[in-house]
Design an enzyme around this catalytic site. Structure first.
Site, mmCIF file in Angstrom:
data_model
loop_
_atom_site.group_PDB
_atom_site.id
_atom_site.type_symbol
_atom_site.label_atom_id
_atom_site.label_comp_id
_atom_site.label_asym_id
_atom_site.label_seq_id
_atom_site.Cartn_x
_atom_site.Cartn_y
_atom_site.Cartn_z
ATOM 1 N N ARG A 27 -0.305 14.594 5.875
ATOM 2 C CA ARG A 27 -0.605 13.615 6.916
ATOM 3 C C ARG A 27 -1.603 14.229 7.906
ATOM 4 N NH1 ARG A 27 0.634 16.233 10.573
ATOM 5 N NH2 ARG A 27 -0.164 14.688 12.015
ATOM 6 N N GLY A 28 -2.095 13.340 8.828
ATOM 7 C CA GLY A 28 -3.169 13.758 9.719
ATOM 8 C C GLY A 28 -4.475 13.344 9.054
ATOM 9 N N ALA A 29 -5.335 12.665 9.822
ATOM 10 C CA ALA A 29 -6.511 12.040 9.219
ATOM 11 C C ALA A 29 -7.367 13.003 8.373
ATOM 12 C CB ALA A 29 -7.337 11.356 10.307
ATOM 13 N N ARG A 74 -2.533 4.236 2.865
ATOM 14 C CA ARG A 74 -2.440 4.101 4.332
ATOM 15 C C ARG A 74 -3.788 3.552 4.816
ATOM 16 N NH1 ARG A 74 -0.066 9.002 7.702
ATOM 17 N NH2 ARG A 74 0.689 7.311 9.008
ATOM 18 N N GLN A 129 6.274 13.947 14.951
ATOM 19 C CA GLN A 129 5.247 14.935 14.582
ATOM 20 C C GLN A 129 5.053 15.974 15.690
ATOM 21 O OE1 GLN A 129 4.996 11.661 14.156
ATOM 22 N NE2 GLN A 129 3.746 11.100 12.403
ATOM 23 N N ASP A 133 -7.559 8.871 14.415
ATOM 24 C CA ASP A 133 -7.523 8.448 13.012
ATOM 25 C C ASP A 133 -8.744 7.605 12.643
ATOM 26 O OD1 ASP A 133 -4.513 8.951 13.747
ATOM 27 O OD2 ASP A 133 -4.735 9.105 11.580
ATOM 28 N N ASN A 167 -5.161 6.139 17.230
ATOM 29 C CA ASN A 167 -4.410 7.391 17.023
ATOM 30 C C ASN A 167 -2.933 7.022 17.026
ATOM 31 O OD1 ASN A 167 -4.399 10.305 16.677
ATOM 32 N ND2 ASN A 167 -3.528 10.423 18.733
ATOM 33 N N LYS A 168 -2.093 8.004 16.855
ATOM 34 C CA LYS A 168 -0.648 7.785 16.749
ATOM 35 C C LYS A 168 -0.112 6.863 17.840
ATOM 36 C CE LYS A 168 1.535 8.824 14.209
ATOM 37 N NZ LYS A 168 1.823 7.866 13.122
HETATM 38 O O1 MRU Z 1 0.970 9.261 10.937
HETATM 39 P P1 MRU Z 1 0.259 10.578 11.045
HETATM 40 O O2 MRU Z 1 1.192 11.711 11.282
HETATM 41 O O3 MRU Z 1 -0.657 10.822 9.873
HETATM 42 O O4 MRU Z 1 -0.643 10.421 12.336
HETATM 43 C C1 MRU Z 1 -1.482 11.498 12.699
HETATM 44 C C2 MRU Z 1 -2.219 11.282 13.959
HETATM 45 O O5 MRU Z 1 -2.139 10.244 14.593
HETATM 46 C C3 MRU Z 1 -3.146 12.377 14.376
HETATM 47 O O6 MRU Z 1 -3.240 12.451 15.757
HETATM 48 C C4 MRU Z 1 -4.539 12.110 13.805
HETATM 49 O O7 MRU Z 1 -4.470 11.873 12.428
HETATM 50 C C5 MRU Z 1 -5.484 13.212 14.074
HETATM 51 S S1 MRU Z 1 -5.180 14.651 13.083
HETATM 52 C C6 MRU Z 1 -6.393 15.763 13.466
#
Ligand code: MRU
Length: 349
Positions: A49-51, A92, A199, A240, A250-251
């Site tokens: 996970r994470g963009a 996703r 997270q 994201d 973002n999250k």
């Molecule tokens: O649902 P996730 O855990 O994939 O969400 C991640 C985020 O929102 C991060 O802040 C984003 O992807 C940036 S990662 C450098």
């Protein structure tokens, strides 16, 4: 810095090996993936996970999958490759890095139409490796730019996880803190736990603690108090998808942090590589927000139910922070300032 190799190939190149982030911090288990179904599930379940990390994963995933595809007939290979790519892309919707990386792999296939099977595989491996290597360089540069804003003793509040595990190395939003620790600069981090998937608690506080950063974990609803107490001078968050006008997905909860930061006069920065900027998306209104299962709110993590059975839940995984709340967007090429329509476009000229 302590390096976690969280996305890699098996020695024979037939499988993708990832650190299952859904089990952290309790268990550091590596899992092996070889089918498109397993790879789709790993993204959907946030094992990876994470963009940027999803983009890196997608590059290597398509390489692994391509090895099992017949290359006798070029048109048939392309059809199967594009079909699997579209399938992974549907796992996703919000982070643009997934489709960005898959498009790069698809272009490599198109450009390699004349190559032998072995040469085409080598071409795909090189592209996946380039996506990873570029991300390492981008994160390092973003960390440098972010650190340039901070003074010794500063506190930084972050939301979700935009660290090494969400990227390649260093991360984006917490990269400046990790780099600062390496250089012996005293900085303090406040990590929102980030309901519902935690997270911030499970990953960000784990990564910062391992990197020797002074980190304090807080519940999401404590951010206002921390700001009011004067403990943070900056908010640094990841992204994201950044739209052409600077609106940033973002999250879930990020936009609330930005609104609080404005109230308290605290600069709010978004940190992300240019691979997360989507100039084809005019504003946040066009960003698709992933909706997730209500069980993540109702029952996940709890040994006993903490909500009445069957209660309706609303569980968007991301929100959009309006560009007017963002003090700057820190990319590997420098810090973009408003008006973002102009400064973001200039990055791609
Ligand atoms: O649902 P996730 O855990 O994939 O969400 C991640 C985020 O929102 C991060 O802040 C984003 O992807 C940036 S990662 C450098």
């Amino acid at each position: 810095m302590q390096q976690i190799d969280h996305i890699r190939l098996s020695p024979d190149g037939d499988r993708l090996v990832i650190l299952d982030q859904s089990l952290l911090p309790g268990e550091a288990r590596y899992i092996e993936l070889s089918t498109a179904g397993e790879m789709y599930e790993a993204i959907k379940s946030l094992r990876v996970r994470g963009a940027p990390a999803i983009g890196i994963f997608a590059g290597f995933a398509m390489y692994v999958l391509s090895r099992g595809m017949s290359k006798e007939n070029c048109a048939e290979f392309e059809r199967e490759f594009f079909e699997k790519s579209a399938y992974l892309n549907s796992s996703r919707p919000t982070a643009v890095n997934l489709s960005w990386a898959l498009r790069r792999m698809e272009s490599a296939v198109r450009q390699g139409a004349e190559l032998s099977a072995a040469a085409l595989e080598a071409r795909l491996l090189a592209e996946a490796q380039a996506i990873l290597d570029e991300d390492i360089a981008m994160c390092r540069s973003i960390s440098e730019h972010g650190l340039s804003l901070l003074n010794p003793g500063d506190g930084v509040l972050t939301h979700c996880n935009a660290g090494p595990m969400a990227t390649s190395r260093y991360g984006t939003a917490i990269g400046p803190l990790i780099l600062g620790a390496e250089r012996g600069i005293p900085l303090r981090a406040f990590a929102d736990e980030t309901r519902p998937l935690l997270q911030g608690a499970r990953l960000t506080s784990y990564e910062l603690q391992n990197a020797g950063v002074d980190v304090t974990l807080i519940c999401d609803n404590m951010a206002s108090m921390v700001m009011k107490n004067g403990w943070v001078q900056f908010c640094f968050v990841g992204c994201d998808r950044v739209a052409a006008n600077g609106d940033t997905a973002n999250k879930i909860g990020t936009s609330g942090v930005a609104i609080l930061a404005k109230h308290y006069g605290i600069p709010f920065y978004v940190l992300g590589p240019t691979s997360t900027i989507d100039l084809d998306c005019p504003s946040g209104a066009q960003i698709e927000i992933e909706q997730r299962d209500g069980e993540e709110i109702r029952s996940l993590w709890y040994s006993r139910p903490m909500a009445p059975e069957g209660v309706r839940c609303y569980n968007p995984a991301f929100d959009v922070t309006n560009h007017e709340l963002i003090s700057g967007i820190i990319t590997e090429k420098g810090i973009c300032r408003p008006p973002y329509t102009r400064s973001l476009a200039a990055l791609f000229k």
